[in-house]
Design an enzyme around this catalytic site. Structure first.
Site, mmCIF file in Angstrom:
data_model
loop_
_atom_site.group_PDB
_atom_site.id
_atom_site.type_symbol
_atom_site.label_atom_id
_atom_site.label_comp_id
_atom_site.label_asym_id
_atom_site.label_seq_id
_atom_site.Cartn_x
_atom_site.Cartn_y
_atom_site.Cartn_z
ATOM 1 N N ASN A 66 0.836 -1.195 0.000
ATOM 2 C CA ASN A 66 0.000 0.000 0.000
ATOM 3 C C ASN A 66 0.874 1.250 0.000
ATOM 4 O O ASN A 66 2.075 1.195 0.244
ATOM 5 C CB ASN A 66 -0.909 0.000 1.230
ATOM 6 C CG ASN A 66 -1.890 -1.145 1.205
ATOM 7 O OD1 ASN A 66 -2.503 -1.431 0.179
ATOM 8 N ND2 ASN A 66 -2.040 -1.821 2.338
ATOM 9 N N CYS A 75 -5.170 -7.806 -4.327
ATOM 10 C CA CYS A 75 -5.585 -6.575 -5.010
ATOM 11 C C CYS A 75 -6.201 -6.976 -6.349
ATOM 12 O O CYS A 75 -5.483 -7.404 -7.261
ATOM 13 C CB CYS A 75 -4.389 -5.650 -5.222
ATOM 14 S SG CYS A 75 -4.808 -4.110 -6.071
ATOM 15 N N GLY A 76 -7.523 -6.878 -6.454
ATOM 16 C CA GLY A 76 -8.218 -7.329 -7.655
ATOM 17 C C GLY A 76 -7.864 -6.551 -8.902
ATOM 18 O O GLY A 76 -7.609 -7.130 -9.968
ATOM 19 N N ASN A 77 -7.844 -5.220 -8.808
ATOM 20 C CA ASN A 77 -7.436 -4.416 -9.962
ATOM 21 C C ASN A 77 -5.960 -4.627 -10.266
ATOM 22 O O ASN A 77 -5.535 -4.609 -11.420
ATOM 23 C CB ASN A 77 -7.709 -2.936 -9.702
ATOM 24 C CG ASN A 77 -9.185 -2.608 -9.706
ATOM 25 O OD1 ASN A 77 -9.961 -3.168 -10.469
ATOM 26 N ND2 ASN A 77 -9.596 -1.707 -8.826
ATOM 27 N N ASN A 159 -8.044 -10.364 1.540
ATOM 28 C CA ASN A 159 -7.817 -9.243 2.440
ATOM 29 C C ASN A 159 -9.149 -8.911 3.107
ATOM 30 O O ASN A 159 -10.210 -9.302 2.628
ATOM 31 C CB ASN A 159 -7.211 -8.034 1.701
ATOM 32 C CG ASN A 159 -8.016 -7.629 0.483
ATOM 33 O OD1 ASN A 159 -9.043 -8.216 0.166
ATOM 34 N ND2 ASN A 159 -7.556 -6.618 -0.226
ATOM 35 N N ASN A 192 -10.591 -2.935 4.674
ATOM 36 C CA ASN A 192 -11.101 -2.079 3.618
ATOM 37 C C ASN A 192 -12.588 -1.873 3.866
ATOM 38 O O ASN A 192 -13.271 -2.779 4.359
ATOM 39 C CB ASN A 192 -10.900 -2.750 2.254
ATOM 40 C CG ASN A 192 -9.444 -3.079 1.989
ATOM 41 O OD1 ASN A 192 -8.660 -2.235 1.596
ATOM 42 N ND2 ASN A 192 -9.073 -4.339 2.221
ATOM 43 N N GLU A 210 -9.811 2.307 1.116
ATOM 44 C CA GLU A 210 -8.862 1.198 1.148
ATOM 45 C C GLU A 210 -7.909 1.317 2.325
ATOM 46 O O GLU A 210 -7.363 2.393 2.593
ATOM 47 C CB GLU A 210 -8.054 1.142 -0.149
ATOM 48 C CG GLU A 210 -8.807 0.549 -1.319
ATOM 49 C CD GLU A 210 -7.873 0.005 -2.377
ATOM 50 O OE1 GLU A 210 -7.022 -0.840 -2.044
ATOM 51 O OE2 GLU A 210 -7.985 0.442 -3.532
ATOM 52 N N CYS A 219 -11.749 -0.470 -6.483
ATOM 53 C CA CYS A 219 -11.060 -1.507 -5.710
ATOM 54 C C CYS A 219 -11.682 -2.835 -6.098
ATOM 55 O O CYS A 219 -12.873 -3.067 -5.850
ATOM 56 C CB CYS A 219 -11.194 -1.258 -4.212
ATOM 57 S SG CYS A 219 -10.466 -2.585 -3.191
#
Length: 276
Positions: A66, A75-77, A159, A192, A210, A219
Site C-alpha cells: 500500500n 488486489c483485484g485491480n 484481504n 477495507n 482502502e 477496488c
C-alpha cells in the site's frame, strides 16, 4: 539508484509495477512511501512487484504494498494489471494461467477485448479469516465508532473487508467512517471499507476506503466483497455489475462452494525511471 517502472491503472485504481523477476525488491517501507507520494514521487494506490514463483503450479508471483508502505494480501485491480503487464512482455500464455498472490494462487485469463478475467477464490465469511474479532459469525454486525454505530457485513477476499449498505454512496461519509472502521479494534489488522447501494438484482453502486491508502476510484476486492455480502443476503443475482467512481467491474458468483470471478480492464499509463 535508478528504478525502472511501469505506471498502470484499473478503473483509476493506480499502480507502480516493478519487474523483480531477476532481483528482489530492495525498497523499505519509507522508500515505498516516497515513491508513492503524488507530489514528490511517482504516486500510486499500490506498488506491485512481479517475481518468480516458488510454486511450480504458478507461472509468476506478485507482491502488493500500500501507499503507506504496509503489505496487502490481495488486489483485484492489481492482478489484472500484472496479467496485462506479463502479456505485453510476452511472458503470459493463452488461456487460464495461475499466478501466486500473497494470499495464494490466483487464476487469470486475458480476454480478446483486452479485459482480464480473474478467479478470486471463494469469499470467506468466517471472522477468523479476516481477521475480525467477534464472538460468532453473523450476516450483519454492529460496530461502535466515534462517529456513530454502523451495521456491516464482513468478508475476506484474500484481504479483510467491511461492507456498509447506504442510501447513496455519493453522499456517504467515506472520509469519516472509512478510517474509523479501518482502525476499529474489531479489525486487528485493519480492513477495507465499502459503501454499497443495491441498484437492482444485477447492479450495485460502490465507493471504497482502502486500508493503508484512503479512498480510491476503484477496488477490485471491494467490488467482490460487496457482491458477496449482498448475494449472501439474497439481494442480488449471480451476475452483477459493480459501478465504482472509476468505472464498472463484472462479478460472477454462484454462491457457497463456487469461486467468484471478476472481469475488468487494465490500462498502461506510462513508463519511467525513478531515482531513489
Amino acid at each position: 539508484m535508478a528504478i525502472p517502472f511501469s505506471k498502470m491503472h484499473g478503473l483509476g485504481n493506480d499502480f507502480v509495477i516493478l519487474d523483480c523477476r531477476a532481483q528482489p525488491l530492495t525498497l523499505d517501507a519509507a522508500a515505498i512511501r516516497r515513491l508513492g507520494d503524488r507530489h514528490f514521487g511517482v504516486g500510486f494506490d499500490q506498488l506491485l512487484t512481479i517475481e518468480p514463483s516458488t510454486d511450480p503450479r504458478c507461472a509468476f508471483a506478485y507482491g502488493i504494498w500500500n501507499r503507506d508502505g504496509s503489505r496487502s494480501g490481495q488486489c483485484g485491480n492489481g492482478v489484472r494489471c500484472v496479467a496485462a503487464w506479463l502479456a505485453r512482455d510476452g511472458a503470459l500464455g493463452e488461456g487460464l494461467i495461475d499466478l501466486m498472490s500473497p494470499s495464494g494462487p490466483v487464476r487469470v485469463e486475458r480476454l480478446p477485448d483486452a479485459r482480464v478475467r480473474v478467479d478470486m477464490g471463494e469469499p470467506r465469511f468466517a471472522p477468523a479469516t479476516l481477521p475480525f474479532d467477534v464472538a460468532e459469525e453473523r450476516d450483519r454486525y454492529r460496530i461502535g465508532l466515534p462517529a456513530r454505530t454502523v451495521e456491516i457485513g464482513a468478508v475476506s477476499m484474500g484481504n479483510p473487508h467491511a461492507v456498509i449498505e447506504v442510501d447513496d454512496p455519493a453522499v456517504a461519509e467515506v472520509d469519516i467512517i472509512g478510517p474509523q472502521l479501518e482502525h476499529a479494534a474489531e479489525f486487528p489488522r485493519g480492513c477495507n471499507v465499502g459503501f454499497a447501494k443495491v441498484l437492482s438484482r444485477s447492479a450495485i453502486a460502490l465507493r471504497v476506503w482502502e486500508r493503508g491508502v484512503g479512498e480510491t476510484l476503484a477496488c477490485g476486492t471491494a467490488a467482490c466483497a460487496a457482491m458477496a455480502v449482498m448475494h449472501r443476503r439474497k439481494r442480488v443475482d449471480d451476475q452483477v455489475e459493480i459501478n465504482l467512481p472509476g468505472g464498472t467491474l463484472g462479478i460472477l458468483w454462484q454462491g457457497s462452494g463456487h469461486p467468484l470471478w471478476m472481469t475488468g480492464p487494465a490500462a498502461f499509463a506510462f513508463e519511467g525511471v525513478w531515482h531513489e
